[in-house]
Design a protein around this motif. Sequence first.
Motif, PDB file in Angstrom:
ATOM      1  N   UNK A  65       0.832  -1.211   0.000  1.00 34.40           N
ATOM      2  CA  UNK A  65       0.000   0.000   0.000  1.00 34.40           C
ATOM      3  C   UNK A  65       0.862   1.256   0.000  1.00 34.40           C
ATOM      4  N   UNK A  66       1.966   1.212   0.764  1.00 29.06           N
ATOM      5  CA  UNK A  66       2.852   2.382   0.802  1.00 29.06           C
ATOM      6  C   UNK A  66       3.460   2.650  -0.565  1.00 29.06           C
ATOM      7  N   UNK A  67       3.897   1.591  -1.253  1.00 29.82           N
ATOM      8  CA  UNK A  67       4.450   1.762  -2.604  1.00 29.82           C
ATOM      9  C   UNK A  67       3.395   2.339  -3.537  1.00 29.82           C
ATOM     10  N   UNK A  68       2.181   1.809  -3.436  1.00 33.66           N
ATOM     11  CA  UNK A  68       1.101   2.307  -4.301  1.00 33.66           C
ATOM     12  C   UNK A  68       0.799   3.772  -4.012  1.00 33.66           C
ATOM     13  N   UNK A  69       0.816   4.156  -2.721  1.00 29.60           N
ATOM     14  CA  UNK A  69       0.544   5.547  -2.369  1.00 29.60           C
ATOM     15  C   UNK A  69       1.636   6.476  -2.908  1.00 29.60           C
ATOM     16  N   UNK A  70       2.887   6.048  -2.810  1.00 28.21           N
ATOM     17  CA  UNK A  70       3.974   6.880  -3.329  1.00 28.21           C
ATOM     18  C   UNK A  70       3.839   7.060  -4.829  1.00 28.21           C
ATOM     19  N   UNK A  71       3.542   5.964  -5.513  1.00 25.58           N
ATOM     20  CA  UNK A  71       3.390   6.049  -6.968  1.00 25.58           C
ATOM     21  C   UNK A  71       2.177   6.906  -7.332  1.00 25.58           C
ATOM     22  N   UNK A  72       1.121   6.774  -6.556  1.00 24.89           N
ATOM     23  CA  UNK A  72      -0.070   7.589  -6.811  1.00 24.89           C
ATOM     24  C   UNK A  72       0.232   9.064  -6.605  1.00 24.89           C
ATOM     25  N   UNK A  73       1.078   9.356  -5.588  1.00 24.24           N
ATOM     26  CA  UNK A  73       1.427  10.757  -5.338  1.00 24.24           C
ATOM     27  C   UNK A  73       2.228  11.355  -6.492  1.00 24.24           C
ATOM     28  N   UNK A  74       2.864  10.487  -7.304  1.00 22.68           N
ATOM     29  CA  UNK A  74       3.612  10.969  -8.461  1.00 22.68           C
ATOM     30  C   UNK A  74       2.729  11.079  -9.699  1.00 22.68           C
ATOM     31  N   UNK A  75       1.431  10.819  -9.536  1.00 25.26           N
ATOM     32  CA  UNK A  75       0.511  10.907 -10.665  1.00 25.26           C
ATOM     33  C   UNK A  75       0.482   9.655 -11.509  1.00 25.26           C
ATOM     34  N   UNK A  76       1.010   8.532 -11.015  1.00 21.21           N
ATOM     35  CA  UNK A  76       1.014   7.275 -11.756  1.00 21.21           C
ATOM     36  C   UNK A  76       0.156   6.244 -11.032  1.00 21.21           C
ATOM     37  N   UNK A  77      -0.136   5.168 -11.700  1.00 21.83           N
ATOM     38  CA  UNK A  77      -0.916   4.077 -11.109  1.00 21.83           C
ATOM     39  C   UNK A  77      -0.227   2.759 -11.411  1.00 21.83           C
ATOM     40  N   UNK A  78      -0.459   1.792 -10.509  1.00 18.35           N
ATOM     41  CA  UNK A  78       0.100   0.445 -10.721  1.00 18.35           C
ATOM     42  C   UNK A  78      -0.891  -0.412 -11.483  1.00 18.35           C
ATOM     43  N   UNK A  79      -2.092  -0.492 -10.947  1.00 18.72           N
ATOM     44  CA  UNK A  79      -3.170  -1.259 -11.564  1.00 18.72           C
ATOM     45  C   UNK A  79      -4.443  -0.484 -11.396  1.00 18.72           C
ATOM     46  N   UNK A  80      -5.299  -0.602 -12.351  1.00 20.90           N
ATOM     47  CA  UNK A  80      -6.557   0.147 -12.265  1.00 20.90           C
ATOM     48  C   UNK A  80      -7.420  -0.345 -11.118  1.00 20.90           C
ATOM     49  N   UNK A  81      -7.336  -1.664 -10.818  1.00 20.29           N
ATOM     50  CA  UNK A  81      -8.187  -2.237  -9.765  1.00 20.29           C
ATOM     51  C   UNK A  81      -7.403  -2.546  -8.492  1.00 20.29           C
ATOM     52  N   UNK A  82      -6.161  -2.020  -8.366  1.00 18.36           N
ATOM     53  CA  UNK A  82      -5.395  -2.321  -7.158  1.00 18.36           C
ATOM     54  C   UNK A  82      -6.060  -1.692  -5.937  1.00 18.36           C
ATOM     55  N   UNK A  83      -6.237  -2.513  -4.882  1.00 18.33           N
ATOM     56  CA  UNK A  83      -6.832  -2.024  -3.634  1.00 18.33           C
ATOM     57  C   UNK A  83      -8.333  -1.968  -3.648  1.00 18.33           C
ATOM     58  N   UNK A  84      -8.951  -2.372  -4.762  1.00 21.48           N
ATOM     59  CA  UNK A  84     -10.408  -2.321  -4.823  1.00 21.48           C
ATOM     60  C   UNK A  84     -11.052  -3.682  -4.645  1.00 21.48           C
ATOM     61  N   UNK A  85     -10.222  -4.740  -4.569  1.00 21.95           N
ATOM     62  CA  UNK A  85     -10.780  -6.078  -4.428  1.00 21.95           C
ATOM     63  C   UNK A  85     -11.313  -6.267  -3.018  1.00 21.95           C
ATOM     64  N   UNK A  86     -12.445  -6.969  -2.924  1.00 21.72           N
ATOM     65  CA  UNK A  86     -13.044  -7.245  -1.624  1.00 21.72           C
ATOM     66  C   UNK A  86     -12.215  -8.306  -0.910  1.00 21.72           C
ATOM     67  N   UNK A  87     -12.076  -8.125   0.385  1.00 22.45           N
ATOM     68  CA  UNK A  87     -11.366  -9.105   1.200  1.00 22.45           C
ATOM     69  C   UNK A  87     -12.223  -9.445   2.392  1.00 22.45           C
TER      70      UNK A  87
END
Length: 427
Positions: free
Chosen positions: A232-254
């Motif tokens: 999640x931290x890696x994804x947040x850092x990348x998101x803060x740079x205006x980029x994305x890893x996966x369109x559905x990353x973090x949206x899957x139900x658990x």
Amino acid sequence: MTEPRSSPVFGKRTEPHTVIIAHGDEIRHFTIRPWVAALAGSVVAAFAIGYLLATSYLVLRDDLIGATVARQARLQQAYEDRISALRAQVDRITSRQLLDQQLMESKVAELLGRQAELAERDGRLRPLLERASGLPETAPRPEERPDLRAEIPALNSFAADGTGHAAVAALSRFAASDGKRARDFGAFRATGSAADQADRLFVQINKSLRLIENRQISQLRSLTENAYQTADSIAEVIKSAGLTIDADYGTKDIGGPLVTAEDPRAFETEVLELDEALTALDAVKAAANRLPVANPVPGRPVSSGFGMRRDPLLGRPAHHSGMDFRARSGSPVRSAGAGVVIKAGWNGGYGRMVEIDHGKGLTTRYAHLSRISVSEGQHIASGTVIGKVGSSGRSTGPHLHYEVRRNGSAINPVRLLKAGKKLLRFL
């Protein structure tokens, strides 16, 4: 007849008696001396006494024999009762020894099974721990435990001596390997029988093994949570740079059913969960490594930023589509991310240039090189040396012109470089 004479010393003297027996014309006589009469009287008296004693013995013998037989019978009965009691005691001791031996063997088998299970778990944990070794604040490895198998001969001799001292000695050696167990063992060793001591120590070892199992599960949960948090931290850092890893990353139900630490399925569940978390983390890291977030010339200062500036050759305002790094000619230039080389050669004002496609519409350009070290179509990893700093093309001196483009349009690399600095501790 003459009068008996008297002696002046012994007094009156006793004369012998004469016995006369007449039978017809025949007359006989003999003299009986006093000592003969006394002897005859003594013999008669002795015979009478002997007869009386013999008669008494014959009368009392049956009573004496009966009393002796009865006494012997009582003694024999007492001995038989004692032997029966000892035999019953021996049977009880033997039965208890057999039960204690069976109980000891079952407990030893249970402990060995638990230890084998922990060893198997440790074998399954090691690859996961190797994968998780790069996580920040990684939980420690499960500590090694002594092998109880070496103590089996001593434990099995529990019933051999009937005391259990060998078993207690073996278990005490096992307990001595752990400080807390050693203290607990010393506290109760002074009291109770050897069997009780062994039984109590079995309880202590079971508690220790249960503690190890719970610690393993706790470590697995900690690693799983750490892996998810790192991703999640890696994804947040990348998101803060205006980029994305996966369109559905973090949206899957658990979610799912609650599995407590005491549940036999807990370890398997936690292992699967950790494997999924590490797989997700590896995927995020791989995606982050493909993004151009690394510095192409680490430690070199920026001589010109992105945006409007005065053109160094014309002296008038112009848009700068990248950023320049001041470096000596021949300094290595590294790829800012993993990708595929789509251009490697002369490109007009860029001079010698390398362009890399990182996927998701992102490309990077490295211009004014003095030498190119890669070829078109080559797959490279992040940090690969792709060339050397130079001053080819439209340039006033040795430096690296670095561009980041999204879908063909130049974007400011600074946000990506800042994100790269934050990602260093994760990647």
